[in-house]
Design an enzyme around this catalytic site. Structure first.
Site, PDB file in Angstrom:
ATOM      1  N   GLU A 123      43.233  32.161  40.559  1.00 35.39           N
ATOM      2  CA  GLU A 123      42.688  32.448  39.225  1.00 35.39           C
ATOM      3  C   GLU A 123      41.858  31.280  38.703  1.00 35.39           C
ATOM      4  O   GLU A 123      40.804  31.475  38.085  1.00 35.39           O
ATOM      5  CB  GLU A 123      43.824  32.766  38.247  1.00 35.39           C
ATOM      6  CG  GLU A 123      44.626  34.014  38.582  1.00 35.39           C
ATOM      7  CD  GLU A 123      43.837  35.300  38.369  1.00 35.39           C
ATOM      8  OE1 GLU A 123      42.702  35.231  37.867  1.00 35.39           O
ATOM      9  OE2 GLU A 123      44.364  36.375  38.705  1.00 35.39           O
ATOM     10  N   GLU A 382      36.437  46.707  36.759  1.00 35.67           N
ATOM     11  CA  GLU A 382      35.974  47.112  38.093  1.00 35.67           C
ATOM     12  C   GLU A 382      35.256  48.459  38.086  1.00 35.67           C
ATOM     13  O   GLU A 382      34.282  48.648  38.833  1.00 35.67           O
ATOM     14  CB  GLU A 382      37.151  47.148  39.072  1.00 35.67           C
ATOM     15  CG  GLU A 382      37.631  45.788  39.534  1.00 35.67           C
ATOM     16  CD  GLU A 382      38.483  45.072  38.497  1.00 35.67           C
ATOM     17  OE1 GLU A 382      38.714  43.858  38.659  1.00 35.67           O
ATOM     18  OE2 GLU A 382      38.921  45.721  37.521  1.00 35.67           O
TER      19      GLU A 382
END
Length: 910
Positions: A123, A382
């Protein structure tokens, strides 16, 4: 048991076809995107900064350690103003250069990277390092423009290098795979790190570093970052499963052993595939494209079942690993656009769009019948990403309407006074007090680009590539002088041969000369996710129309039944593995009553499939007992739910094999003189199994072996099938019938090519040689009196086994049918070719189970049917064989090699 892939796609009203959107409307939606971004960004700055993230329900910042722990999710937080860094290049793209300049100054003034805190390497790389590099790229671009950022002296790049150096200790492993977490101040090892004890990491976590680390090396001239990222990518490639060319989800960072062996394109793996292709685009290294192409071919072979993308086991890639999909796979259509494979991208995107319209957002996970599996939705971008890329590829205004749907749903269901709140449950509309940084970094970029024209952008977007966090890296990095000095562990040319793959992207203007092409691909999927539920059966007046077709009566080779399906709006879609998928479109039914009959028919199919799962039979064995094998080769076979029960015979059925003519066995046998008294070889397809059995039985055969026509199929990689009846009584079938996959069947066929006579033993399990040749001389016996083949021959019994157990997979509701008959069974609801149902796997040496029927002619042969065959029979057998030029020895060698990986899976099964 493998779940039934029962694709019940209920109908819904067809949406009106998208018409061209006016420039005014696009401009209005583009401005709406900017207003929504301002609402989210300003509330973060007003109520949360310098905290990492905004808590939009309580209008305050999320500071790690001050709020209740959320587990691994909090590993993204490092007390480094995450949201601001993640948003830097979004500000430039949305023409907010003044705000960008102010944000950069804030980052340089306020952000510290030496905090004593443990963060996720993955991350931190994609969000913080990527955010700093994207911000640096934008600052350089603006400075070169001569109007903004004239004071900038690569300060963001210096911060990025500092952060990169703080991440490097995570790579201190023998494999080169990074630890999943690192302490920003103390690294990985040592008493103060509070990390370094982990042994596992996800594939994406280790394989999503190359873009940011290579860019950092190219920008700074220090090759160490790119070298470490390449080493991790090389190691993952080396550890792929060599037969399936797939990777697992979780890997041991020290040993390289796969911890989770399920493979898909969603969570845990997604961006590894993405970065292989994008590393080629950014860095120009052919090796990345070669690897991606090999992986992609396997994804399309095993995981892709358009419009679905279903996880599989890497050692048995034809075996589904689960019956639900996670929302992270929504990026994949966008990656397929980049690859140039538009058709499956359109199909999967349409499925995702229908799920979005049903639930307002994509649930974190949803089943193959499009129900909610995990109800959360953390405002993931997405789906918007793939929508943008498909619009770029097709120019189809349909995707502008999909973007409008995203905008409307965000404003209607997620917008709150202090920003946008994640959905805790898409079914109830409840919120969660979180607004992740990726919402600002990605969602608004893709939506703005979707509605923007070229003149609305402050730079040419084609000069940049998006990272997985949508940060912008310049393609010019591929030409930096340092690009040639990075070491690489190249694999052999022979292993990397991908000469069949395309090396250029297609011209979408040539690909879509017909603007209706995408629409034609969407139409079969459009009604897959109907919001309406089946209603009670309508009243049918006596004598009005024919009675509805019942699932239990359906016969796939009955033209009248196929016509009834058509009238009910049910169509058959042929899948690449030989199965067919039942799809119902009510709008295609001849009447409302017929449409209701179709819904009921599909429900009955699911019920029959579920019922048949409880009637699974163990596998059977086909043992080649003639010279020169003498029982050493055992082929795993699937049983039939009709005919003689081999488990009730102590000796099995022994006989010579011959090829039936016609090979399909779907009409009267034309060579009965050769089939009589022998075991007939048949090819799967064109009719029901029971019909094949009746034809060879009429010709005088004592048994039958059906060989799969799906090239490359094997019991090593697919769940075994059991052959069901044809919907009516099969008491008249009085011989045993077994099923071989293509690979095992080819071994038998090649044996017939090389040797004049081939004798086999059909039984419930492999027999030792003492049993096989009891009362007879044992040809070629080297150790007389031995009762154990493995002991006698030094363990040379070659056996096609299957794992003794595997994790059961719950029933799903998609109606995917195999291609032989239509008695729904476990993986094949109805087979228009053979009704096969995958059975629970067991070793051929242990499998014993009940079958159904017994009868006389073949039972008599079971006791002893070893009469020598005539030479003409052997010659006749040769004529029907495949044209493979591999010898039996080569086939067996290849088979044993596959078996090693397969036997490893017996130890590895979850």
């Amino acid at each position: 048991m493998p779940a039934v892939l029962f694709s019940l796609m209920l109908l819904g009203a067809l949406c009106s076809l998208g018409e061209s959107m006016s420039r005014e409307e696009k401009s209005r939606l583009r401005n709406q995107v900017v207003e929504m971004f301002d609402h989210a960004y300003q509330n973060y700055m007003d109520h949360a900064y310098p905290a990492d993230e905004l808590m939009p329900l309580t209008c305050r910042g999320r500071v790690r350690g001050l709020e209740p722990s959320r587990g691994d999710v909090d590993d993204a937080l490092g007390k480094f103003s995450l949201t601001l860094i993640d948003t830097l290049d979004t500000l430039v793209l949305l023409n907010k250069t003044t705000e960008f300049e102010a944000a950069v100054r804030r980052v340089l003034k306020d952000v510290r990277l030496d905090n004593d805190i443990v963060v996720s390497v993955f991350e931190t790389n994609i969000r913080v390092l990527g955010g700093l590099l994207g911000g640096h790229s934008m600052a350089v671009m603006l400075k070169e423009g001569g109007q903004n950022m004239q004071w900038y002296q690569d300060e963001l790049l210096h911060m990025a290098k500092d952060l990169g150096l703080r991440l490097l200790p995570a790579f201190n492993t023998s494999s080169g795979l990074p630890y999943p977490r690192v302490n920003l101040r103390h690294g990985v090892r040592g008493p103060g790190t509070r990390t370094g004890t982990e042994t596992d990491t996800c594939t994406a976590c280790a394989g999503t570093l190359i873009l940011e680390f290579a860019a950092l090396s190219r920008f700074t001239g220090d090759p160490v970052f790119e070298a470490h990222a390449r080493r991790a990518m090389d190691f993952l490639w080396e550890k792929r499963q060599r037969n399936s060319n797939l990777v697992g989800t979780t890997i041991n960072i020290h040993s390289g052993e796969w911890v989770r062996r399920d493979s898909g394109v969603g969570a845990g793996i997604d961006s590894y595939y993405e970065y292989l292709l994008k590393a080629y685009v950014l860095l120009g290294d052919d090796q990345f494209l070669q690897r991606f192409n090999i992986h992609y071919a396997s994804i399309m072979k095993y995981i892709s079942q358009p419009p679905l993308l279903l996880d599989v086991h890497i050692h048995k890639p034809l075996l589904p690993a689960r019956t639900w999909m996670d929302s992270l796979l929504a990026f994949f259509p966008g990656l397929q656009v980049l690859k140039g494979d538009i058709r499956p991208a359109i199909e999967t995107h349409e499925m995702l769009y229908q799920v979005t319209k049903k639930h307002n957002f994509l649930p974190e996970a949803f089943t193959t019948d499009f129900r909610v599996h995990w109800a959360q939705h953390p405002l993931r971008p997405e789906f918007a990403e793939s929508t943008y890329f498909l619009y770029k590829a097709t120019g189809d205004p349909y995707y502008l309407e999909a973007g409008r749907t995203i905008l409307d749903n965000l404003n209607r269901f997620a917008r709150v006074p202090c920003g946008f709140a994640a959905m805790k449950d898409v079914r109830t509309g409840s919120h969660e007090d979180r607004m992740d940084s990726f919402f600002l970094a990605e969602m608004f970029k893709y939506l703005f680009l979707l509605f923007a024209d070229d003149e609305d952008l402050p730079f040419d977007i084609e000069d940049y590539i998006f990272t997985t966090e949508a940060h912008l890296l310049p393609l010019s990095l591929s030409t930096t002088p340092h690009s040639q000095s990075i070491p690489s562990n190249r694999t052999s040319e022979e292993e990397m041969d991908d000469s069949n793959f395309e090396w250029t992207c297609p011209n979408t203007r040539l690909l879509f000369p017909d603007p209706a092409y995408p629409r034609h691909l969407r139409e079969p999927i459009r009604t897959a996710v109907d919001k309406s539920c089946p209603r009670a059966a309508p009243y049918r007046e006596p004598g009005m129309g024919r009675p509805p077709l019942r699932a239990q009566d359906f016969m796939a080779n009955n033209p009248e039944h196929l016509e009834l399906l058509r009238r009910m709006g049910v169509t058959l879609i042929h899948l690449k593995d030989g199965r067919v998928q039942l799809v119902q479109h009510a709008t295609q039914a001849v009447s409302a009553v017929a449409a209701e009959d179709g819904v009921r028919f599909m429900q009955e199919m699911m019920e029959l499939s579920s019922q048949q799962q409880k009637e699974q039979l163990p596998p059977r064995a086909i043992q080649i007992v003639s010279d020169p094998f003498f029982g050493r080769v055992v082929l795993t076979a699937g049983p039939a739910q009709f005919g003689i029960d081999l488990s009730k015979s102590a000796t099995g059925l022994r006989g010579f094999v011959t090829v039936a003519e016609p090979y399909s066995g779907c009409s009267e046998i034309t060579n009965p003189e050769y089939v009589r008294g022998h075991i007939a070889l048949l090819q799967r397809g064109q009719c029901m199994f029971a019909e094949k059995a009746r034809h060879i039985q009429k010709a005088g055969a004592i048994g039958g072996i059906v060989i799969d026509d799906n090239e490359g199929s094997s019991s090593d990689t697919a769940p075994l099938f059991q052959m069901a009846g044809d919907g009516r009584s099969t008491d008249d079938v009085t011989l045993p019938l077994l099923f071989l996959f293509h690979k095992e069947g080819n071994i038998l066929l090649e044996t017939l090519k090389e040797y004049r006579e081939v004798e086999v033993l059909l039984s419930d399990k492999a027999r030792d040689r003492a049993t096989i040749f009891k009362g007879k001389p044992r040809p070629g016996s080297q150790i007389e009196g031995s009762a154990d083949v493995e002991a006698a021959e030094g363990g040379c019994l070659t056996e096609a086994t299957t794992p003794t157990n595997f994790e059961p997979i719950s029933q799903s509701l998609i109606s995917t049918l195999a291609l032989d008959e239509i008695k729904p069974s476990q993986e094949a609801v109805s087979d228009v070719d053979q009704d096969t149902s995958p059975m629970e796997e067991a070793s051929t040496e242990e499998g014993v189970g009940p079958a159904e029927k017994e009868a006389s002619p073949a039972e008599e042969a079971m006791a002893d049917s070893t009469q020598p065959k005539e030479e003409t029979d052997s010659e006749k057998s040769k004529e029907g064989k495949t044209d493979s030029n591999q010898s039996v020895d080569e086939l067996l060698a290849d088979w044993r090699e596959d078996l090693e990986a397969f036997q490893q899976m017996e130890k590895d099964e979850l």
